[in-house]
Design an enzyme around this catalytic site. Structure first.
Site, mmCIF file in Angstrom:
data_model
loop_
_atom_site.group_PDB
_atom_site.id
_atom_site.type_symbol
_atom_site.label_atom_id
_atom_site.label_comp_id
_atom_site.label_asym_id
_atom_site.label_seq_id
_atom_site.Cartn_x
_atom_site.Cartn_y
_atom_site.Cartn_z
ATOM 1 N N GLU A 49 0.883 -1.163 0.000
ATOM 2 C CA GLU A 49 0.000 0.000 0.000
ATOM 3 C C GLU A 49 0.917 1.208 0.000
ATOM 4 O O GLU A 49 1.701 1.393 0.935
ATOM 5 C CB GLU A 49 -0.922 0.025 1.214
ATOM 6 C CG GLU A 49 -1.920 1.176 1.129
ATOM 7 C CD GLU A 49 -2.790 1.307 2.370
ATOM 8 O OE1 GLU A 49 -3.948 1.712 2.221
ATOM 9 O OE2 GLU A 49 -2.300 1.037 3.476
ATOM 10 N N ASP A 60 -4.735 10.529 8.903
ATOM 11 C CA ASP A 60 -3.487 10.008 9.450
ATOM 12 C C ASP A 60 -3.126 10.638 10.782
ATOM 13 O O ASP A 60 -3.376 11.821 11.021
ATOM 14 C CB ASP A 60 -2.346 10.241 8.450
ATOM 15 C CG ASP A 60 -2.483 9.351 7.229
ATOM 16 O OD1 ASP A 60 -2.632 8.134 7.424
ATOM 17 O OD2 ASP A 60 -2.453 9.869 6.099
#
EC number: 4.2.1.20
Length: 276
Positions: A49, A60
């Site tokens: 990924e 994030d």
């Protein structure tokens, strides 16, 4: 068969789960990012990924936010990310390559152009973490036209309608998260509730489930697979290893590749000791 279908079929035959590391492209520069990819594959990564650096990575936590910042400070662009994907695909023709890219990028480049250029570079799937499945129709249409698998997140506390949509529209794999919030090892996965998370998603069928968010140890990987996931994705724990092996100028230390390979090897080994 797609690369994902071949991978999951092969792993199931061997009674293994998938271990998928998240790696930020261009962090701290393209050559080092490619070296990290090579080290992860050497450690046994089943798929990748790959992140495209973005200025406002809302999904994030602090560790991966810092990775975005480092890459952007070094001059990272979407075009350089596409070139790195080409290099990775040329080296690893059979490895599934998934992308994690924030939704502003396809809007800026135009949906059809965006998906076709990533497909031509060698990407297999694209996850837009800030685009929920209820807003996904135009992205799914453009992705499928280009031959890219669209991926959606199945939140831990999602409604039945959301999970049904994720199962219907995600191809390649489903990204189920072990807990709601942002990425990071600061809040580790709630392993005691993994069975419920996985079973909630599985009720609606669809692609194999990869579990992410807070997966930082081999035990987390084993727990994810024991709960019925097809594998696990780790980002922040690996990014911390990268961060620890960069000097103040962002130059990599000699031990970076060995540290990445060692970490991935231990995480991959945990996929072989749990029954899914």
């Amino acid at each position: 068969m797609s690369r994902y279908e071949k991978l999951f079929s092969s792993l199931a035959a061997r009674k293994e789960g998938a271990f998928v590391p998240f790696i930020m492209l261009s962090d701290p520069n393209p050559d080092t990012a490619l070296a990290i990819v090579r080290a992860a594959v050497a450690g046994g990564a089943d798929a990748l990924e790959l992140g495209v650096p973005f200025s406002d990575p809302v999904a994030d936590g602090p560790t991966i936010q810092a990775s975005h910042i480092r890459a952007l400070a070094g001059g990272a662009t979407v075009d350089s990310a596409i070139e790195q994907i080409r290099r990775i695909r040329n080296e690893f023709p059979d490895l599934p390559i998934g992308m994690l890219i924030y939704g502003n990028v396809p809007f800026t480049r135009g949906l059809e152009t965006f998906y076709s250029e990533f497909q031509e570079a060698g990407a297999d799937s694209i996850l837009l973490p800030d685009v929920p499945v209820r807003e996904g129709a135009p992205f799914v249409a453009a992705a499928e036209k280009a031959g890219i698998d669209p991926i959606f997140i199945a939140p831990a506390q999602a409604s039945e309608q959301t999970l049904q949509g994720v199962a219907q529209y995600s191809k390649g794999y489903i990204y189920a998260i072990s807990r709601d919030g942002v990425t990071g090892t600061e809040k580790e996965s709630e392993t005691r509730g993994l069975d419920e998370v996985v079973n909630n998603v599985k009720r609606f069928g669809g692609a194999p489930i990869l579990l992410g968010f807070g997966i930082s140890t081999p035990q987390h990987v084993a727990d994810a697979i024991a709960a019925g996931a097809a594998g696990a994705i780790t980002g922040s724990a690996l990014t911390k290893i990268v961060d620890a092996h960069l000097d103040e100028e962002g130059r990599p230390a000699d031990g970076l590749a060995a540290a990445v390979t060692g970490f991935v090897s231990k995480m991959k080994a945990a996929t072989k000791h749990a029954e899914s």
